[in-house]
Design a protein around this motif. Structure first.
Motif, PDB file in Angstrom:
ATOM      1  N   ASP A 244      10.945  -2.979  11.617  1.00  0.00           N
ATOM      2  CA  ASP A 244      11.284  -1.555  11.732  1.00  0.00           C
ATOM      3  C   ASP A 244      10.674  -0.922  12.991  1.00  0.00           C
TER       4      ASP A 244
ATOM      5  N   SER B 290       0.295  -9.794   8.033  1.00  0.00           N
ATOM      6  CA  SER B 290      -0.211  -8.978   9.136  1.00  0.00           C
ATOM      7  C   SER B 290      -0.825  -9.822  10.241  1.00  0.00           C
TER       8      SER B 290
ATOM      9  N   THR C 294       1.909  -4.402  14.097  1.00  0.00           N
ATOM     10  CA  THR C 294       0.686  -4.846  13.444  1.00  0.00           C
ATOM     11  C   THR C 294      -0.174  -5.573  14.474  1.00  0.00           C
TER      12      THR C 294
ATOM     13  N   THR D 186       7.595  -0.823  13.806  1.00  0.00           N
ATOM     14  CA  THR D 186       6.158  -0.585  13.703  1.00  0.00           C
ATOM     15  C   THR D 186       5.445  -1.848  14.178  1.00  0.00           C
TER      16      THR D 186
ATOM     17  N   ASN E 160       2.042  -8.062  16.673  1.00  0.00           N
ATOM     18  CA  ASN E 160       3.375  -8.397  16.191  1.00  0.00           C
ATOM     19  C   ASN E 160       4.211  -7.144  15.983  1.00  0.00           C
TER      20      ASN E 160
ATOM     21  N   ASN F 282       7.090  -5.419  14.071  1.00  0.00           N
ATOM     22  CA  ASN F 282       7.770  -5.603  12.793  1.00  0.00           C
ATOM     23  C   ASN F 282       9.243  -5.207  12.889  1.00  0.00           C
TER      24      ASN F 282
ATOM     25  N   ILE G  14       7.848   3.091   2.807  1.00  0.00           N
ATOM     26  CA  ILE G  14       6.739   3.087   3.774  1.00  0.00           C
ATOM     27  C   ILE G  14       7.114   2.172   4.939  1.00  0.00           C
ATOM     28  N   THR G  15       6.395   2.338   6.046  1.00  0.00           N
ATOM     29  CA  THR G  15       6.686   1.463   7.179  1.00  0.00           C
ATOM     30  C   THR G  15       6.184   0.048   6.872  1.00  0.00           C
ATOM     31  N   VAL G  16       6.800  -0.900   7.532  1.00  0.00           N
ATOM     32  CA  VAL G  16       6.465  -2.306   7.306  1.00  0.00           C
ATOM     33  C   VAL G  16       5.002  -2.581   7.629  1.00  0.00           C
ATOM     34  N   SER G  17       4.505  -1.907   8.650  1.00  0.00           N
ATOM     35  CA  SER G  17       3.130  -2.195   9.073  1.00  0.00           C
ATOM     36  C   SER G  17       2.104  -1.759   8.034  1.00  0.00           C
ATOM     37  N   ARG G  18       2.513  -0.918   7.082  1.00  0.00           N
ATOM     38  CA  ARG G  18       1.543  -0.413   6.107  1.00  0.00           C
ATOM     39  C   ARG G  18       1.359  -1.317   4.898  1.00  0.00           C
TER      40      ARG G  18
ATOM     41  N   ARG H 103       7.282  -8.399   1.900  1.00  0.00           N
ATOM     42  CA  ARG H 103       6.752  -7.238   2.606  1.00  0.00           C
ATOM     43  C   ARG H 103       7.861  -6.277   3.027  1.00  0.00           C
ATOM     44  N   ASP H 104       8.855  -6.816   3.712  1.00  0.00           N
ATOM     45  CA  ASP H 104       9.900  -5.929   4.237  1.00  0.00           C
ATOM     46  C   ASP H 104      10.683  -5.269   3.105  1.00  0.00           C
TER      47      ASP H 104
ATOM     48  N   GLY I  53       3.804 -13.251  13.254  1.00  0.00           N
ATOM     49  CA  GLY I  53       5.138 -12.677  13.326  1.00  0.00           C
ATOM     50  C   GLY I  53       5.975 -13.055  12.119  1.00  0.00           C
ATOM     51  N   TYR I  54       7.130 -12.418  12.028  1.00  0.00           N
ATOM     52  CA  TYR I  54       7.999 -12.601  10.868  1.00  0.00           C
ATOM     53  C   TYR I  54       8.441 -14.055  10.713  1.00  0.00           C
TER      54      TYR I  54
ATOM     55  N   SER J  53      -3.711  -0.042   4.975  1.00  0.00           N
ATOM     56  CA  SER J  53      -2.795  -1.112   4.646  1.00  0.00           C
ATOM     57  C   SER J  53      -2.816  -1.348   3.145  1.00  0.00           C
TER      58      SER J  53
ATOM     59  N   ARG K 194       0.470  -5.307   3.659  1.00  0.00           N
ATOM     60  CA  ARG K 194      -0.006  -6.650   4.023  1.00  0.00           C
ATOM     61  C   ARG K 194       0.137  -7.531   2.795  1.00  0.00           C
TER      62      ARG K 194
ATOM     63  N   ARG L 271      -0.740  -0.532  12.815  1.00  0.00           N
ATOM     64  CA  ARG L 271      -1.806  -0.848  11.864  1.00  0.00           C
ATOM     65  C   ARG L 271      -2.599  -2.013  12.422  1.00  0.00           C
TER      66      ARG L 271
ATOM     67  N   ASP M 265      -1.328 -14.432   6.273  1.00  0.00           N
ATOM     68  CA  ASP M 265      -0.726 -13.262   5.640  1.00  0.00           C
ATOM     69  C   ASP M 265       0.240 -12.594   6.608  1.00  0.00           C
TER      70      ASP M 265
END
Lengths: 749, 749
Positions: free
Chosen positions: B466, A508, B470, B468, B462, B464, A243-247, A234-235, A511-512, A220, A249, B501, A506
């Motif tokens: 896209d 991670s 978390t 992905t 969660n 995300n 990169i993917t959103v999950s990567r 983040r997004d 949720g959004y 991350s 934080r 992740r 944070d």
């Protein structure tokens, strides 16, 4: 008032409406709170940005070789360090890093990461950029001319028929309204039409954009930054970096002011890209000059407003043409300005047309009720002139035409229960409005509107082992919202305010969450917290029932405890949240509530402001002697912070009205990128701003909450203009109404 | 094998059982990962601890006046800076800050916060402590003597009847077992009884305890620390500081090894108290000497084990007396050692008695399968002697007596489906066990058991924007667990491993999680993640059904997508998680799953080890030539990390067996508090450790997972002892079997 008005009596609540101390106060005044520039990482580099000295120039080549050779330089990035991005993110990428052209003075051309500040600055000097200077345009009217230099030669105006065949700087034409405006003007007894202009104002937050980025090749990546919306950061950064959103934080620091200005990314993608290239953490902080030149102010404008009334003072038609200067890329501010222009009034025939105009200026970004103060300035100035012509009290004139529950708004939907009439009635009876005017003073009033928003919201509420509660929210606290969140959780759970702590999680860990903007936080976070608390209460009732071996329906939650109830209830004393929490392990595990929602039902909010001013006829300087804000909060969760929002919005609006504004030279370079030359109000410029909270509950929120943060900046421009008109007999149609502007108007009179 | 064995075929899983790269690898090998000492805060002070030079002394007075007067000293704390604490926390407080007496050499007496390291160290020198030196005891046998110096003069042994009237150093007597042991011995063909002793070993983590504390007077105090359980740290520190749990937010750093040693607080409450007193952030880091002297090792012991067998090799009775030296305060390690002693065997008559013995040593703390390697050393040494006496293959002897599904364990419950027999059968067929012994080499085997735990667990998952995912968990990753969490979420959702992740959330962002210990993480986090993923899948199915306007039952989740199913299904192509996530705002808001549980059903785990050794008869030095671990994982989520756990446990066990041990002088002072004198194995001391994963699914976990982290350290002490016996003919009954010990045993033979 409608029968549907909810009772928002103080008596219905135990802690809502009280004024406890805010949980972040001591840390902020003692300097322990951590802002965007306050985090460090081992091996951290300093990142700096090379910015265009030209407002418009083709970038033929960038030679970084000499800079790269400088000892201590670890990475240099340009547009080539960002891969292809989705179409939706192209303007964002272009804004943070110039592509084929520099589009405004201050546009980022390259960025450097080096071992220290001096090395990074030296490296910037060693980067050679081959510019082809192009003609530029910074004025909204000039940019609309047929022969204007084109900022983007592939821009064709949206929203016009037939589809244009030649490019222009007008990104879009937007139209809102209903009825037959021409027929309405035909039916009018008289019509007033006037032109107005406003200059761009900056949000003027104390803390500049700042961040610390650590890019990780496999895990991350971490980003610490000052922002109003770390999920947005983040997004957006994930998209720009590919990169993917999950990567990624992102953690939000404390925020030293935002006011809409921290709803975009500037440094964050650059810091991440520099960290990716250097393999080291990178910290970046903007200077004040960079903030003004590259971290978007709001729009400037050119407007024409025309309103007709019948002999009884009923508005028969209203029409506005609103040209918003949006900087180098289009946005959504013109839309909001055009939608809100006439929202205070119940109109049969109304039209507002907005033009989104691209120029060689930094990209517009939200500033508290974005777009609304601008169109409101024009509309409320004309309303004031109409009341004068009708010889009606300006409050009575507005009350006669005020939007009420069930009316169709000028931008579309019908209003639910709203507080405009009550607000105007309150002004009418207010001691300020009743007070006699001192000699030489003038008094102005104006009303204002803001939509307020809800949106994507995710909340977790955890009950700790000692029965205290932690609420984690996903929106930075820009106005004391942590205290309001604690109050709502405490109210719903029936526990003391002190037993609830709210933290900003944070990206991670939750949720959004949509960004802290649109006055959405207390409304939508609050709504979700109340639902999460109800979930937790249901779980605790079930746990207590289990402890007593009672059926679930034989217990109820009362005042922070579970007690038996109903015919099957046993004879047990109430068991408190602390007792249930202490036994959580034995009864099933941790106790929590979670709620995810796209929150709807944010109630609109109206305000009316009163200003008493005096104008020095020798210098044109305006002194504000008294200023009052009356505004509907729906329900004020923490009245002191609601009052603070009223005062803050008014203070910013007065600053914008009287002194703040971007000054561009003919060279397209901003001439006042610093607080010495961009003149924001200081304490001595303002009276203590009086406030009055109106509470007409929002039927879309369990406690009746409406957003309160933005409406308060909407009326001041017109309020001050109308007060100057009252004091001097002269209508000033240009903002800022700085001394030279007022003096000129007086002289022309 | 039982019919109830679940199929754990590789074919049932798509990503479980693969070996993807771990997400924290590059950051750790490049130095970017942030450990306990790697965080900084503006205005941060350095905290240092003054420690007792005496193993036992009354503290008559502490004079801090001279130290306080030193420029740069900002705060000094002693026991007087901690208020009254709940009875359950008194020993914890006493352990981190001496109260009326110093109870061991290295016991904290005071702590200083100063502007830099040198000033803090100078201040320690200026603190004057008036000690009354008391007689001390560090040996477990000596401490049990009637005339031993009393560590606590108010300690009366628990668990004995009648209740003792005189205080002693024995904190508790614990007894486990069933049947009639005396009758069992009467029925035996022969009995072997032996005495054993082990010395305390340290966990030997590379990273010393370290933390950064920022106390806040009104908001959330923040603590960053290296720990195996930041929720435990939070609740403990809140109790010691007298604040509510919600007022402290703890974040876990990356951890440079724990092995049970970071399941207690040492510096954290001191740093918070220093921050409270100074008003500044305080960082503290232990030196290696402090780690050895004050951050607890595991127990030393004195044991006697007696086992009888009938002529067929069936055990008729087993009895153990296990005296565990627990340091200055009692704990739970004796209990676990006594419970696990005979857990590998199906016994009709069994008893194990543990004594928890208090001494003037640092408080015991968990070390990988705490207590079990100690009692196992004694039991498995006797088992080896019995097999020799019976002239039976030691694996056959163990198989004959092995615990199987349905058997009543020696500590109480009946076993569910377990893997001991399969493990022993695998050893029997293993190439290592089949291989001929080289000349002069000896071969030993032993089996081992560990309970594994579940416990309080809270998870959020969660989805995300896209698609992905978390996963936020509340347990520090001490062995690659983030990768395992990602694998389980990916498996359940049917998406690639790379799209998930896992992060370690802070204590304010998630419900309470028990510490990463007891081999609980992959089991209980995994169980909760699977449930949370199922919740999220249900939500996504509902969202897709909404998008298609289908009833909820007309869709199903297949391979990371929702597809129509059943008679009411329309003709729609599957909609992927990414597509559903992209539309989350329009279909109801953020998509998440949450799960809170007190997880039960952690399956026990068994291992069998094989060692080939050679003993230098001139020096007593033992060389391990080949070593194999066979162990039941239930289901190996990430086989490479399971193998790593097997190898790591074996390596630590071999170190403990051969060289590691606390050395005390007559003065009660530790003589080897550093890695030069406390001899841990290095690469050249060990062969590559071979591993074989057995998979007998745990019926208490959806994927069959058992904990794997601890069992592997249980057999090595006995395995090595049995191999030395095989190589030399001499039984060594003392750990560490360091060269002087082995030489002495050879000479005595």
């Amino acid at each position: 008032m409608s029968d549907k008005v909810l009772t928002a009596s103080e008596n219905d609540f135990k802690v809502i409406g009280t004024r406890p101390i805010r949980p972040d106060g001591i840390d902020k005044v003692t300097g322990r709170a951590l802002y965007g520039a306050d985090r460090y990482a081992p091996g951290m580099l300093v990142g700096k940005v090379l910015r265009s000295p030209h407002p418009h120039a083709r970038i033929r080549a960038i030679d970084t070789a000499r800079a790269e050779a400088l000892a201590g330089v670890k990475a240099i990035i340009t547009k080539d360090d960002f891969g292809p991005v989705p179409a939706s993110q192209k303007a964002t990428l272009y804004n943070v890093m110039a592509q084929d052209k520099a589009l405004f003075e201050g546009h980022a051309i390259a960025a450097v990461a080096a071992v220290d500040n001096a090395t990074a600055l030296k490296a910037l000097e060693l980067i050679q950029v081959d510019y082809e200077i192009l003609p530029h345009v910074t004025d909204v009217v000039a940019a609309m001319a047929d022969d204007a230099p084109l900022v983007h030669d592939d821009n064709f105006t949206k929203g016009v028929e037939p589809k244009p065949e030649t490019p222009s700087n007008i990104a879009a034409r937007l139209e809102f309204g209903h009825g037959d405006v021409d027929a309405g003007f035909d039916a009018a007894s008289f019509v007033i039409e006037k032109e107005f202009a406003t200059e761009a104002a900056h949000q003027g937050y104390i803390e500049p954009p700042a961040c610390l980025a650590t890019y990780s090749d496999d895990g991350s990546s971490e980003l610490w930054c000052t922002t109003q919306g770390h999920f947005m950061v983040r997004d957006t950064c994930a998209a720009l970096l590919g990169i993917t959103v999950s990567r990624l934080r992102v953690s939000a620091s404390e925020i030293g002011g935002g006011f809409g200005g921290k709803t975009a990314v500037y440094l964050e993608p650059l810091a991440l890209a520099l960290s990716r290239k250097s393999g080291r953490p990178v910290k970046m902080v903007m200077s004040r000059s960079e903030v003004f030149r590259a971290a978007g102010p709001t729009s400037s404008s050119s407007m024409r407003v025309k309103i007709g009334v019948d002999k009884d003072g009923r508005i028969t038609a209203a029409d506005a043409l609103l040209n918003y200067q949006s900087g180098a890329f289009p946005g959504f501010i013109t839309m909001l300005g055009a939608m809100s222009a006439f929202a205070c009034y119940n109109l049969e025939n109304v039209r507002s047309v907005g033009h989104e105009v691209i120029t060689n200026r930094p990209m517009q970004v939200s500033y508290r009720a974005p777009g609304a103060p601008i169109s409101n300035f024009a509309v409320e100035s004309v309303i004031d002139e109409l009341a004068r012509k009708l010889d009606m009290d300006p409050i009575e004139f507005r009350l006669k035409n005020a939007a009420r529950e069930g009316d169709k708004s000028s931008y579309g939907p019908r209003y639910e229960q709203i507080g405009l009439a009550k607000t105007l009635e309150t002004v009418r009876e207010h001691p300020h409005y009743q007070a006699a005017l001192s000699k030489g003073h003038g008094r102005g009033v104006a009303v204002g509107f803001w939509f307020n928003f809800g949106g994507l919201t995710a909340i977790s509420l955890n009950v700790n082992s000692d029965g205290t509660v932690t609420v984690s929210v996903g929106r930075p606290d820009i106005g004391g919202s942590r205290a309001s969140m604690c109050l709502m959780a405490a109210e719903e759970l029936g526990i003391p305010y002190e037993n609830v702590r709210t933290i900003i999680a944070d990206t991670s860990s939750l949720g959004y969450n949509d960004t802290t903007d649109g006055s959405r936080t207390t409304f939508s976070n609050g709504l979700a917290i109340i639902q999460a608390a109800r979930q937790a209460k249901a779980i605790m009732c079930a746990r207590a029932a289990k402890m007593w071996d009672l059926p679930a329906e034989a217990v109820e939650w009362v005042d922070g405890a579970v007690q038996p109830c109903g015919p099957n209830a046993g004879d047990f004393p109430p068991v408190s949240i602390a007792e249930i929490a202490a036994k959580a392990a034995q009864t099933g595990g941790p106790i929590a509530g979670h709620f995810e929602v796209n929150a709807e039902g944010a109630g609109v909010s109206f305000a009316a402001h009163i200003a008493d001013v005096e104008v020095d006829e020798d210098t044109g300087r305006t002194t504000v002697h008294r200023y009052t804000v009356v505004q509907d909060a729906g329900k004020a969760i923490h009245p002191a912070y609601v009052e603070g929002q009223y005062q803050g919005g008014a203070a910013q609006g007065i600053g914008w009205a009287l002194n703040e504004g971007y000054i561009y030279g003919d060279d397209g370079v901003m001439q006042n990128p610093g607080f010495l030359d961009y003149r924001m109000p200081v304490c001595s410029d303002l009276p203590m701003i009086e406030t009055k909270i109106i509470e007409i509950p929002n039927t879309g929120h369990p406690y009746g909450v409406r957003g309160v943060g933005e409406t308060s900046i909407v009326p001041p421009l017109a309020t001050i203009a109308n007060a100057i008109r009252s004091a001097t007999g002269v209508r000033v149609n240009q903002v800022p109404m700085a001394p030279p502007v007022v003096l000129k108007a007086l002289e022309e009179n």
